[in-house]
Write a protein that holds these residues in place. Structure first.
Motif, PDB file in Angstrom:
ATOM      1  N   ALA A 326       0.837  -1.199   0.000  1.00 33.69           N
ATOM      2  CA  ALA A 326       0.000   0.000   0.000  1.00 33.69           C
ATOM      3  C   ALA A 326       0.876   1.255   0.000  1.00 33.69           C
ATOM      4  N   SER A 327       0.371   2.313  -0.626  1.00 31.70           N
ATOM      5  CA  SER A 327       1.090   3.581  -0.671  1.00 31.70           C
ATOM      6  C   SER A 327       1.057   4.249   0.702  1.00 31.70           C
ATOM      7  N   SER A 328       2.132   4.983   1.023  1.00 32.89           N
ATOM      8  CA  SER A 328       2.139   5.688   2.319  1.00 32.89           C
ATOM      9  C   SER A 328       1.678   7.140   2.153  1.00 32.89           C
ATOM     10  N   ASP A 329       1.343   7.536   0.907  1.00 33.32           N
ATOM     11  CA  ASP A 329       0.879   8.910   0.674  1.00 33.32           C
ATOM     12  C   ASP A 329      -0.497   9.135   1.293  1.00 33.32           C
ATOM     13  N   ASP A 330      -0.770  10.396   1.665  1.00 31.74           N
ATOM     14  CA  ASP A 330      -2.105  10.732   2.169  1.00 31.74           C
ATOM     15  C   ASP A 330      -3.072  10.718   0.987  1.00 31.74           C
ATOM     16  N   PRO A 331      -4.060   9.798   0.986  1.00 33.09           N
ATOM     17  CA  PRO A 331      -4.938   9.679  -0.179  1.00 33.09           C
ATOM     18  C   PRO A 331      -5.749  10.941  -0.474  1.00 33.09           C
ATOM     19  N   LEU A 332      -6.068  11.717   0.575  1.00 37.55           N
ATOM     20  CA  LEU A 332      -6.966  12.853   0.372  1.00 37.55           C
ATOM     21  C   LEU A 332      -6.342  13.944  -0.497  1.00 37.55           C
ATOM     22  N   GLN A 333      -5.000  13.952  -0.601  1.00 36.73           N
ATOM     23  CA  GLN A 333      -4.354  14.981  -1.424  1.00 36.73           C
ATOM     24  C   GLN A 333      -4.591  14.748  -2.930  1.00 36.73           C
ATOM     25  N   PHE A 334      -5.109  13.549  -3.286  1.00 38.04           N
ATOM     26  CA  PHE A 334      -5.313  13.242  -4.712  1.00 38.04           C
ATOM     27  C   PHE A 334      -6.733  13.559  -5.188  1.00 38.04           C
ATOM     28  N   LEU A 335      -7.559  14.086  -4.289  1.00 36.81           N
ATOM     29  CA  LEU A 335      -8.924  14.463  -4.679  1.00 36.81           C
ATOM     30  C   LEU A 335      -8.903  15.801  -5.420  1.00 36.81           C
ATOM     31  N   PRO A 336      -9.898  16.067  -6.293  1.00 43.65           N
ATOM     32  CA  PRO A 336      -9.909  17.342  -7.028  1.00 43.65           C
ATOM     33  C   PRO A 336      -9.926  18.541  -6.071  1.00 43.65           C
TER      34      PRO A 336
END
Length: 481
Positions: A326-336
């Motif tokens: 799994a990615s360790s990036d914050d997923p919410l930063q990829f939302l529009p």
């Protein structure tokens, strides 16, 4: 049925899974049910691993009854697996590399107890050959649907009958006892016949005939046609004199870990919504979307005007990107940009994980946009929640056909030529499920299935009877050998 003699001699069984949480969770829940019904059974679960045991599995294993033990095989180093291979291939290769360790573990168990049988995951069925060497009875525990098992048993014949790629085959493919299926909706491992993934699956499908029987995570009312076809196939093709048939013993779903926080933020948010008003959006423990598809899904949910609770993961070009790493990036930063602000009143977004059974069981949840993993599909059926079918990988397209065309409890969005579901299409399907006439019909059907699932698990229900018969049949073989 389960008032067995408490003095009965202990029956020892081993079970082997694969390093994928959905499969490990399913076999653990199955073993719990087995020992609950047959009190004198004792199961040792054996888990191959990649790098280290899965944290979610370790959590699950904390709540085992005393008559289930477990052991982890020495880990296979992820660096020793082909980096560019799909995660399903990496998992199967890791299982193959673990077989010498498995053989030792089984030998070690046999030196301390009178083991009678092995229960194996279909993707770890090399273990059937080892069970044969040790003169054990062997069974397949099949976490997916009976339709998928029918397809797997039919694949060696299908391989001979169809010479082109399945997706290019003009006619619908007829699988015994199942709704007809287009070649493009066969599992992803079937889609490139020259690939290693296809070679591995074909090998495994040919090896299934070594099993003395099959335990399938489904129930009669949901897959009657497939169940009949499997029984007929089994009678006609079994190479085992000790053959004991096909048992539909589901639905086996996770009941939710006792470690889950009961008052989590998303559940509190659901408390304030109207009954059946929220669409739950989640792509399971392994599913990921591309950045472009995340954008379209976000805009589609916003455009629909419906309430939603969305479990967001960081994007990946691989549909099963969260399975092996799994990615360790914050997923919410990829939302529009501005999406979270604009949907503050109507949506709730969670990064990476949510207490799924709590959400699906909540009175406010009225729909489930799902990747059609069989565990998730069964949870939706058990809790009576209508679905939007959005398959990503593995056998999920096959499940989507069963849910939309066979059982008619889901709607499926159309994807464009680039494999993207566009925002207008998403909004249309979401509204259709949540407030449309078709959504009402689906709700009526899935509520009937919910009741049938509950009946199957009652003391004299079809699945409880099947699991009871499996146990007594297995012991009768042991008694006569």
């Amino acid at each position: 049925m389960n008032n067995r003699d408490s003095m009965a001699k202990t029956t020892h069984i081993a079970a082997i899974s694969i390093p994928a949480f959905s499969h490990q969770a399913s076999i653990v829940e199955f073993c719990k049910r087995l020992v609950h019904l047959h009190h004198h059974f004792h199961v040792t679960c054996i888990f191959p691993t990649i790098d280290a045991p899965l944290p979610a599995t370790l959590t699950l294993l904390k709540s085992l009854p005393s008559n289930i033990n477990y052991t982890f095989l020495p880990p296979i180093n992820k660096k020793d697996l082909p980096e560019d291979a799909p995660s399903a291939v990496q998992i199967q290769l890791a299982v193959s590399k673990s077989m010498p360790h498995f053989q030792q573990a089984l030998g070690s168990l046999l030196s301390t107890m009178s083991l009678v049988a092995l229960i194996a995951d279909p993707f770890a069925n090399e273990a059937l050959e080892i069970a044969k060497e040790f003169k054990l009875l062997s069974y397949i525990y099949f976490p997916p649907s009976a339709m998928t098992l029918s397809l797997f048993l039919h694949l060696p014949a299908l391989h001979q009958q169809v010479s082109c790629e399945y997706r290019d085959h003009k006619e619908a493919i007829e699988i015994p006892g199942c709704v007809p299926i287009q070649g493009r909706d066969l599992p992803e491992h079937f889609q490139n016949r020259s690939s290693l993934a296809y070679k591995l699956i074909l090998e495994r499908c040919k090896r299934l005939s070594l099993a003395h029987g099959f335990l399938v995570n489904s129930f009669s009312k949901v897959e009657e046609g497939s169940e009949r076809a499997l029984q007929e196939h089994n009678r006609a093709n079994s190479t085992n004199s000790n053959n004991s048939g096909v048992y539909l013993i589901g639905p086996i779903v996770q009941t939710g870990s006792s470690n889950e926080p009961k008052g989590s933020e998303c559940v509190k948010w659901l408390e304030n919504q109207k009954a059946n008003s929220v669409l739950y959006v989640s792509f399971g423990s392994g599913g990921t979307l591309s950045q472009k598809q995340i954008n379209e899904l976000a805009f589609g949910l916003e455009l629909s005007g419906e309430k939603f609770l969305w479990v967001v993961r960081a994007p990946s070009d691989s549909a099963d990107g969260a399975y092996v790493g799994a990615s360790s990036d914050d997923p919410l930063q990829f939302l529009p940009n501005g999406f979270l602000e604009r949907t503050k009143g109507s949506g709730f977004v969670l990064p990476s994980w949510a207490p799924q059974t709590q959400i699906l069981g909540h009175v406010s949840t009225g729909g489930f946009l799902t990747h059609c993993g069989w565990n998730s599909a069964l949870e939706s059926i058990v809790l009576g929640v209508p679905m939007v079918a959005w398959p990503l990988f593995a056998e999920q397209r096959t499940n989507a056909v069963l849910l939309t065309e066979g059982l008619k409890v889901a709607l499926r969005p159309k994807f464009n030529d680039h494999g993207i579901a566009e925002r207008e299409e998403i909004a249309k399907v979401v509204k259709g499920l949540m407030v449309g006439e078709e959504g009402d019909l689906i709700r009526g059907r899935i509520e009937k299935l919910r009741d049938a699932a509950a009946e199957a698990l009652e003391e004299h229900g079809s699945s409880t009877r099947a699991l009871y018969q499996f146990g007594t049949q297995m012991e009768s073989f042991v008694g006569h050998s």
